[in-house]
Design a protein around this motif. Structure first.
Motif, PDB file in Angstrom:
ATOM      1  N   LEU A 199       0.835  -1.199   0.000  1.00  0.00           N
ATOM      2  CA  LEU A 199       0.000   0.000   0.000  1.00  0.00           C
ATOM      3  C   LEU A 199       0.869   1.249   0.000  1.00  0.00           C
ATOM      4  O   LEU A 199       0.653   2.183  -0.790  1.00  0.00           O
ATOM      5  CB  LEU A 199      -0.912  -0.001   1.227  1.00  0.00           C
ATOM      6  N   GLY A 200       1.866   1.279   0.872  1.00  0.00           N
ATOM      7  CA  GLY A 200       2.771   2.414   0.917  1.00  0.00           C
ATOM      8  C   GLY A 200       3.550   2.586  -0.368  1.00  0.00           C
ATOM      9  O   GLY A 200       3.805   3.717  -0.805  1.00  0.00           O
ATOM     10  N   GLY A 201       3.932   1.464  -1.003  1.00  0.00           N
ATOM     11  CA  GLY A 201       4.654   1.556  -2.264  1.00  0.00           C
ATOM     12  C   GLY A 201       3.812   2.192  -3.361  1.00  0.00           C
ATOM     13  O   GLY A 201       4.289   3.046  -4.119  1.00  0.00           O
ATOM     14  N   ALA A 202       2.543   1.785  -3.454  1.00  0.00           N
ATOM     15  CA  ALA A 202       1.651   2.351  -4.464  1.00  0.00           C
ATOM     16  C   ALA A 202       1.399   3.834  -4.209  1.00  0.00           C
ATOM     17  O   ALA A 202       1.423   4.656  -5.136  1.00  0.00           O
ATOM     18  CB  ALA A 202       0.338   1.572  -4.488  1.00  0.00           C
ATOM     19  N   LEU A 203       1.158   4.209  -2.944  1.00  0.00           N
ATOM     20  CA  LEU A 203       0.936   5.617  -2.612  1.00  0.00           C
ATOM     21  C   LEU A 203       2.180   6.454  -2.886  1.00  0.00           C
ATOM     22  O   LEU A 203       2.092   7.605  -3.334  1.00  0.00           O
ATOM     23  CB  LEU A 203       0.532   5.753  -1.146  1.00  0.00           C
ATOM     24  N   THR A 204       3.348   5.886  -2.635  1.00  0.00           N
ATOM     25  CA  THR A 204       4.602   6.602  -2.864  1.00  0.00           C
ATOM     26  C   THR A 204       4.750   7.004  -4.319  1.00  0.00           C
ATOM     27  O   THR A 204       5.172   8.127  -4.632  1.00  0.00           O
ATOM     28  CB  THR A 204       5.787   5.726  -2.423  1.00  0.00           C
ATOM     29  N   ASP A 205       4.417   6.097  -5.233  1.00  0.00           N
ATOM     30  CA  ASP A 205       4.547   6.393  -6.661  1.00  0.00           C
ATOM     31  C   ASP A 205       3.408   7.263  -7.185  1.00  0.00           C
ATOM     32  O   ASP A 205       3.618   8.105  -8.063  1.00  0.00           O
ATOM     33  CB  ASP A 205       4.596   5.083  -7.461  1.00  0.00           C
ATOM     34  N   ARG A 206       2.206   7.074  -6.684  1.00  0.00           N
ATOM     35  CA  ARG A 206       1.051   7.802  -7.209  1.00  0.00           C
ATOM     36  C   ARG A 206       0.831   9.141  -6.515  1.00  0.00           C
ATOM     37  O   ARG A 206       0.532  10.149  -7.157  1.00  0.00           O
ATOM     38  CB  ARG A 206      -0.210   6.945  -7.046  1.00  0.00           C
ATOM     39  N   TRP A 207       0.941   9.169  -5.210  1.00  0.00           N
ATOM     40  CA  TRP A 207       0.608  10.327  -4.408  1.00  0.00           C
ATOM     41  C   TRP A 207       1.827  11.204  -4.151  1.00  0.00           C
ATOM     42  O   TRP A 207       1.738  12.426  -4.092  1.00  0.00           O
ATOM     43  CB  TRP A 207      -0.011   9.836  -3.088  1.00  0.00           C
ATOM     44  N   GLY A 208       2.978  10.571  -3.957  1.00  0.00           N
ATOM     45  CA  GLY A 208       4.209  11.294  -3.675  1.00  0.00           C
ATOM     46  C   GLY A 208       4.886  10.766  -2.425  1.00  0.00           C
ATOM     47  O   GLY A 208       4.265  10.145  -1.568  1.00  0.00           O
ATOM     48  N   ARG A 209       6.183  11.032  -2.325  1.00  0.00           N
ATOM     49  CA  ARG A 209       6.959  10.537  -1.191  1.00  0.00           C
ATOM     50  C   ARG A 209       6.575  11.245   0.106  1.00  0.00           C
ATOM     51  O   ARG A 209       6.261  10.619   1.120  1.00  0.00           O
ATOM     52  CB  ARG A 209       8.453  10.763  -1.437  1.00  0.00           C
ATOM     53  N   ARG A 210       6.597  12.580   0.058  1.00  0.00           N
ATOM     54  CA  ARG A 210       6.349  13.345   1.287  1.00  0.00           C
ATOM     55  C   ARG A 210       4.924  13.180   1.807  1.00  0.00           C
ATOM     56  O   ARG A 210       4.734  12.960   3.015  1.00  0.00           O
ATOM     57  CB  ARG A 210       6.691  14.817   1.067  1.00  0.00           C
ATOM     58  N   PRO A 211       3.869  13.274   0.950  1.00  0.00           N
ATOM     59  CA  PRO A 211       2.517  13.065   1.486  1.00  0.00           C
ATOM     60  C   PRO A 211       2.330  11.691   2.120  1.00  0.00           C
ATOM     61  O   PRO A 211       1.645  11.560   3.138  1.00  0.00           O
ATOM     62  CB  PRO A 211       1.625  13.236   0.248  1.00  0.00           C
ATOM     63  N   THR A 212       2.957  10.661   1.523  1.00  0.00           N
ATOM     64  CA  THR A 212       2.843   9.316   2.088  1.00  0.00           C
ATOM     65  C   THR A 212       3.511   9.243   3.452  1.00  0.00           C
ATOM     66  O   THR A 212       2.949   8.699   4.411  1.00  0.00           O
ATOM     67  CB  THR A 212       3.471   8.284   1.139  1.00  0.00           C
ATOM     68  N   MET A 213       4.713   9.815   3.549  1.00  0.00           N
ATOM     69  CA  MET A 213       5.411   9.789   4.834  1.00  0.00           C
ATOM     70  C   MET A 213       4.630  10.527   5.914  1.00  0.00           C
ATOM     71  O   MET A 213       4.445  10.019   7.030  1.00  0.00           O
ATOM     72  CB  MET A 213       6.808  10.416   4.682  1.00  0.00           C
ATOM     73  N   VAL A 214       4.164  11.734   5.606  1.00  0.00           N
ATOM     74  CA  VAL A 214       3.463  12.542   6.603  1.00  0.00           C
ATOM     75  C   VAL A 214       2.187  11.845   7.064  1.00  0.00           C
ATOM     76  O   VAL A 214       1.917  11.720   8.266  1.00  0.00           O
ATOM     77  CB  VAL A 214       3.149  13.942   6.042  1.00  0.00           C
ATOM     78  N   SER A 215       1.391  11.375   6.109  1.00  0.00           N
ATOM     79  CA  SER A 215       0.107  10.758   6.472  1.00  0.00           C
ATOM     80  C   SER A 215       0.296   9.466   7.252  1.00  0.00           C
ATOM     81  O   SER A 215      -0.405   9.214   8.244  1.00  0.00           O
ATOM     82  CB  SER A 215      -0.724  10.499   5.211  1.00  0.00           C
ATOM     83  N   MET A 216       1.244   8.634   6.859  1.00  0.00           N
ATOM     84  CA  MET A 216       1.453   7.369   7.562  1.00  0.00           C
ATOM     85  C   MET A 216       2.088   7.574   8.939  1.00  0.00           C
ATOM     86  O   MET A 216       1.769   6.859   9.889  1.00  0.00           O
ATOM     87  CB  MET A 216       2.314   6.424   6.709  1.00  0.00           C
ATOM     88  N   HIS A 217       2.987   8.558   9.068  1.00  0.00           N
ATOM     89  CA  HIS A 217       3.524   8.876  10.393  1.00  0.00           C
ATOM     90  C   HIS A 217       2.408   9.347  11.326  1.00  0.00           C
ATOM     91  O   HIS A 217       2.344   8.952  12.505  1.00  0.00           O
ATOM     92  CB  HIS A 217       4.600   9.959  10.289  1.00  0.00           C
ATOM     93  N   LEU A 218       1.531  10.204  10.821  1.00  0.00           N
ATOM     94  CA  LEU A 218       0.431  10.694  11.647  1.00  0.00           C
ATOM     95  C   LEU A 218      -0.531   9.568  12.009  1.00  0.00           C
ATOM     96  O   LEU A 218      -1.063   9.533  13.133  1.00  0.00           O
ATOM     97  CB  LEU A 218      -0.313  11.814  10.917  1.00  0.00           C
ATOM     98  N   ALA A 219      -0.759   8.650  11.078  1.00  0.00           N
ATOM     99  CA  ALA A 219      -1.621   7.501  11.375  1.00  0.00           C
ATOM    100  C   ALA A 219      -0.994   6.631  12.468  1.00  0.00           C
ATOM    101  O   ALA A 219      -1.685   6.164  13.388  1.00  0.00           O
ATOM    102  CB  ALA A 219      -1.864   6.685  10.111  1.00  0.00           C
ATOM    103  N   ALA A 220       0.317   6.398  12.387  1.00  0.00           N
ATOM    104  CA  ALA A 220       0.999   5.614  13.419  1.00  0.00           C
ATOM    105  C   ALA A 220       0.951   6.332  14.762  1.00  0.00           C
ATOM    106  O   ALA A 220       0.785   5.704  15.815  1.00  0.00           O
ATOM    107  CB  ALA A 220       2.448   5.357  13.008  1.00  0.00           C
ATOM    108  N   ALA A 221       1.085   7.659  14.739  1.00  0.00           N
ATOM    109  CA  ALA A 221       1.003   8.432  15.972  1.00  0.00           C
ATOM    110  C   ALA A 221      -0.385   8.310  16.603  1.00  0.00           C
ATOM    111  O   ALA A 221      -0.522   8.171  17.822  1.00  0.00           O
ATOM    112  CB  ALA A 221       1.332   9.901  15.692  1.00  0.00           C
TER     113      ALA A 221
END
Length: 457
Positions: free
Chosen positions: A73-95
């Motif tokens: 899921l993260g791999g697909a979002l990284t290519d489609r959505w972007g690196r930074r948006p994926t990192m920010v959103s997933m970090h916030l979800a983990a938080a």
């Protein structure tokens, strides 16, 4: 070696990398410094809430299961959505998941939150690895992965010490601190890390050029990469086994839990103390040679566990497979970046991350069953055999794919002044440099941040 020589070696190890990489490195360090949930989750479930050890093990396994879904899921979002948006959103979800664990108490709620946390934590990793491949020159990619892995383990060591000292504040307080640290990590990424996703290719007239579509199925049809993933899965199974099998083996020989704590701490001490030195010694070496060597070190270290009879001997085996870990992790990540087309780096890193997650789910269950059944000696003999098979596989199946210069996708060229400025300015998009050599579109052909997280080590 003199002090001046050590200083010079240290400078060479950390020099020449773009500013954006160091913001990413800092975010990793901050994130892992507050990583208390998985380290203390089993104790929280058994001591604080009174659940059984079986339930605690099941919950930890659910974290690994979440990672199996989170990585692609993260791999697909990284290519489609972007690196930074994926990192920010997933970090916030983990938080959010870490904060939720400080509140929920029912068994079903805890299991659900930990499962979702596994998805979020594993989903962020393809974006991190793809960002490193985007912004760091190809010849420095492995060094960059090694430095980021060093930050991860340095943060983990700090978290283990700080969490143990602060445990008197209560487990829920530690989970809140974890949530705050992960949120701070997301803030660092949002404010300081540039987006590095390659821009769409254009022809000489400026018209968009259609790129070959890459799905997860396409990635799995890439024969050399599929081989790399399968061999990494074997290594991950060997690497994960000691986190479950070692304490059981030591207890079977009458050694105390505190002895295991000291022995397993050797893993983090060796990585924090010697990762930069190991990286210096292995830099610019053949990736096939390094992967084969790391698999053999895993085989030797885990296999020798069957012969150990004291805490010192067990610690020596940990040193051996830890050196294998320090060689394998950055080399495998760099090999993944090498084989991935530029526009599909996220998906390739996601599939590779899935091999780590699968091992994190399967190995704890399998290791426990073998120890309870045939016995510890069978477990360590099996890990030794699997490690040797992986080493032979790397040497015989991937020599051409990882040494042929045509296979190099070429991460970004050396960063320009404009890139360096963008790396410290929020919201600036960095265009990916043209690679020196690119992989042809992937066609069907004939013919592996996380294991520690998965077991709460």
């Amino acid at each position: 070696m003199s002090i001046d020589a050590l200083r010079r070696s240290a400078r060479e190890t950390v020099s020449g990398l773009p500013p954006g990489f160091w913001w990413l490195w800092l975010s990793t360090l901050v994130n892992r410094t507050g990583a208390f949930v998985l380290t203390f989750l089993s104790l929280y479930l058994t001591v604080e809430l009174g659940h059984s050890a079986w339930f605690a093990g099941l919950v930890v396994a659910l974290h690994g299961l979440g990672g199996v879904a989170g990585s692609p899921l993260g791999g697909a979002l990284t290519d489609r959505w972007g690196r930074r948006p994926t990192m920010v959103s997933m970090h916030l979800a983990a938080a959010a998941c870490a904060a939720a664990l400080a509140v929920v108490t029912s068994a079903w709620a805890i299991a659900t939150v930990v499962l979702l946390m596994g998805v979020a934590m594993q989903a962020v990793r393809p974006s991190i690895n793809a960002t490193i491949a985007d912004m760091v020159p190809a010849h420095d990619v492995r060094r960059a992965y090694a430095l980021n892995y060093w930050a991860l383990n340095l943060g983990f060591a700090i978290a283990s010490i700080g969490g143990g000292a602060a445990a008197f504040l209560g487990y829920r307080t530690l989970f809140v601190v974890d949530a705050v640290a992960t949120t701070l990590c997301a803030v660092i990424v949002f404010l300081r890390l540039p987006e590095t996703r390659p821009e769409a290719a254009v022809d000489q007239q400026g018209a968009p050029v259609a790129e070959a579509k890459v799905s997860m199925l396409t990635v799995l049809r890439d024969a050399p990469f599929r081989t790399l993933v399968l061999l990494n899965l074997l290594v991950c199974l060997v690497f994960t086994a000691p986190w479950i099998g070692l304490p059981l083996t030591m207890a079977d020989q009458g050694l105390s839990p505190s002895s295991y704590g000291v022995v397993i701490a050797v893993n983090g001490i060796v990585i924090v103390g010697f990762q930069l030195l190991v990286n210096k010694l292995t830099d610019q070496r053949s990736p096939v040679l390094l992967l084969s060597l790391s698999a053999l070190l895993f085989a030797l270290g885990t296999g020798a566990t069957a012969l150990a009879g004291s805490s010192v001997a067990f610690a020596a085996t940990v040193v051996v497979w830890t050196v294998g870990e320090m060689i394998h992790v950055p080399t495998n990540a760099a090999a993944t970046a090498r084989l991935a087309p530029e526009h599909a780096r996220g998906r390739y890193q996601g599939v590779m991350g899935m091999s780590w997650a699968v091992a994190g789910f399967v190995a704890p269950i399998g290791a426990g069953a073998i120890v309870d059944g045939p016995g510890p000696d069978v477990l360590w003999a099996a890990t030794a055999a699997i490690g040797v098979v992986a080493a032979v596989g790397y040497f015989t199946r991937l020599r051409k794919a990882l040494t042929d210069e045509a296979a190099v996708t070429g991460a970004a060229e050396p960063v320009t002044t404009a890139d360096a400025v963008a790396a410290v300015e929020p919201g600036v998009t960095v265009a990916a440099a043209e690679p020196a050599a690119t992989v042809a579109p992937v066609e069907p052909a004939a013919g592996a941040t996380a294991a520690k997280d998965a077991v709460g080590a």
